[in-house]
Design an enzyme around this catalytic site. Structure first.
Site, PDB file in Angstrom:
ATOM      1  N   GLY A   1      13.158  33.714  54.526  1.00 14.14           N
ATOM      2  CA  GLY A   1      11.877  34.086  55.120  1.00 14.14           C
ATOM      3  C   GLY A   1      10.767  33.877  54.099  1.00 14.14           C
ATOM      4  O   GLY A   1      11.017  33.913  52.889  1.00 14.14           O
TER       5      GLY A   1
ATOM      6  N   GLN B   1       2.781  34.979  50.166  1.00 14.44           N
ATOM      7  CA  GLN B   1       3.657  34.441  49.124  1.00 14.44           C
ATOM      8  C   GLN B   1       3.276  33.031  48.697  1.00 14.44           C
ATOM      9  O   GLN B   1       3.849  32.501  47.739  1.00 14.44           O
ATOM     10  CB  GLN B   1       5.114  34.463  49.600  1.00 14.44           C
ATOM     11  CG  GLN B   1       5.620  35.871  49.833  1.00 14.44           C
ATOM     12  CD  GLN B   1       7.082  35.865  50.191  1.00 14.44           C
ATOM     13  OE1 GLN B   1       7.430  35.720  51.347  1.00 14.44           O
ATOM     14  NE2 GLN B   1       7.954  35.993  49.194  1.00 14.44           N
TER      15      GLN B   1
ATOM     16  N   CYS C   1      13.427  39.089  46.955  1.00 12.80           N
ATOM     17  CA  CYS C   1      12.174  38.484  47.416  1.00 12.80           C
ATOM     18  C   CYS C   1      11.857  37.267  46.552  1.00 12.80           C
ATOM     19  O   CYS C   1      11.972  37.324  45.326  1.00 12.80           O
ATOM     20  CB  CYS C   1      11.057  39.521  47.312  1.00 12.80           C
ATOM     21  SG  CYS C   1       9.459  38.899  47.846  1.00 12.80           S
ATOM     22  N   LEU C   2      11.456  36.178  47.192  1.00  8.03           N
ATOM     23  CA  LEU C   2      11.118  34.954  46.454  1.00  8.03           C
ATOM     24  C   LEU C   2       9.968  35.190  45.477  1.00  8.03           C
ATOM     25  O   LEU C   2       9.850  34.486  44.476  1.00  8.03           O
ATOM     26  CB  LEU C   2      10.730  33.838  47.426  1.00  8.03           C
ATOM     27  CG  LEU C   2      11.833  33.348  48.378  1.00  8.03           C
ATOM     28  CD1 LEU C   2      11.278  32.265  49.309  1.00  8.03           C
ATOM     29  CD2 LEU C   2      13.026  32.812  47.609  1.00  8.03           C
TER      30      LEU C   2
ATOM     31  N   HIS D   1      11.093  42.961  56.265  1.00  9.16           N
ATOM     32  CA  HIS D   1      10.658  42.499  54.935  1.00  9.16           C
ATOM     33  C   HIS D   1       9.405  41.616  55.061  1.00  9.16           C
ATOM     34  O   HIS D   1       8.427  41.792  54.325  1.00  9.16           O
ATOM     35  CB  HIS D   1      11.812  41.732  54.275  1.00  9.16           C
ATOM     36  CG  HIS D   1      11.526  41.201  52.909  1.00  9.16           C
ATOM     37  ND1 HIS D   1      12.201  41.633  51.777  1.00  9.16           N
ATOM     38  CD2 HIS D   1      10.651  40.262  52.471  1.00  9.16           C
ATOM     39  CE1 HIS D   1      11.724  40.988  50.711  1.00  9.16           C
ATOM     40  NE2 HIS D   1      10.794  40.145  51.097  1.00  9.16           N
ATOM     41  N   GLU D   2       9.441  40.671  56.010  1.00  9.02           N
ATOM     42  CA  GLU D   2       8.322  39.721  56.149  1.00  9.02           C
ATOM     43  C   GLU D   2       7.096  40.397  56.779  1.00  9.02           C
ATOM     44  O   GLU D   2       5.962  40.088  56.391  1.00  9.02           O
ATOM     45  CB  GLU D   2       8.752  38.493  56.962  1.00  9.02           C
ATOM     46  CG  GLU D   2       9.930  37.708  56.392  1.00  9.02           C
ATOM     47  CD  GLU D   2       9.786  37.338  54.918  1.00  9.02           C
ATOM     48  OE1 GLU D   2       8.647  37.142  54.446  1.00  9.02           O
ATOM     49  OE2 GLU D   2      10.806  37.258  54.226  1.00  9.02           O
TER      50      GLU D   2
ATOM     51  N   HIS E   1       5.279  42.141  54.142  1.00 10.71           N
ATOM     52  CA  HIS E   1       4.429  41.231  53.345  1.00 10.71           C
ATOM     53  C   HIS E   1       3.051  41.087  53.984  1.00 10.71           C
ATOM     54  O   HIS E   1       2.039  41.034  53.283  1.00 10.71           O
ATOM     55  CB  HIS E   1       5.055  39.835  53.254  1.00 10.71           C
ATOM     56  CG  HIS E   1       5.986  39.644  52.098  1.00 10.71           C
ATOM     57  ND1 HIS E   1       5.611  39.848  50.786  1.00 10.71           N
ATOM     58  CD2 HIS E   1       7.285  39.239  52.043  1.00 10.71           C
ATOM     59  CE1 HIS E   1       6.641  39.588  49.992  1.00 10.71           C
ATOM     60  NE2 HIS E   1       7.670  39.219  50.724  1.00 10.71           N
TER      61      HIS E   1
HETATM   62 ZN   LIG Z   1       9.557  38.809  50.088  1.00 12.83          ZN
END
Ligand SMILES: [Zn+2]
Length: 163
Positions: A46, A51, A88-89, A130-131, A134
């Site tokens: 995701g 991000q 998380c990226l 999670h997304e 964000h």
């Molecule tokens: Zn993330």
């Protein structure tokens, strides 16, 4: 289409409430294509607009058979509980166990602006939450007790210095 640079913690944009998506046009479609490219390149499941440095309520995901674009997302219903590893990226995929609901219903608009609802459980439900977080300026580490949050940040900074 292209792979964008991933914005990393503690960039300010990651902590800001995203602005609503209002234009559903070719530009948005191109942006979503770039977001998928960036997500796959980073081997993530995701990716949300903050991000890649954009203060926008938008995410893409491809997780557990659920591939979608979500503009102006909201998690409108949750049920049960699951405990599992999450990363998380934007925080170097440093994993930590996060307790979340087992089931989640997402309400969002697709790239054409059409509203939809989608149910997921387990890992995909975790991705919905999670997304969507964000898009609200919230990170998964915000769900952790302070000590564990500090540990994730410390490990992320350490790993970054090694690269
Ligand atoms: Zn993330």
């Amino acid at each position: 289409m292209s792979v964008r640079k991933i914005t990393e913690y503690p960039a300010e944009v990651l902590g800001q409430m995203g602005k609503p998506v209002t234009e559903f046009n070719k530009e948005l479609e191109d942006l979503c294509a770039d977001m998928f490219d960036t997500m796959y390149d980073a081997e993530g499941v995701g990716l949300a607009a903050p991000q890649i440095g954009l203060n926008l309520r938008l995410f893409v995901m491809d997780c557990d058979g659920i591939k979608l674009i979500a503009a102006n997302p909201e998690v409108i219903h949750t049920e049960g509980e699951q405990s599992g590893q999450e990363g998380c990226l934007s925080i170097g995929k440093v994993p930590a166990v996060v307790v979340r609901p087992q089931n989640a219903r997402l309400r969002a608009q697709d790239e054409k602006g059409v509203w939809f609802e989608r149910d997921a459980e387990g890992y995909a439900a975790r991705a919905f939450m999670h997304e969507t977080d964000h898009c609200n300026g919230k990170l998964f580490i915000d769900h952790l007790p302070k000590m564990r949050r500090d540990m994730v940040v410390k490990r992320f900074k350490k790993e970054k210095n090694w690269k």
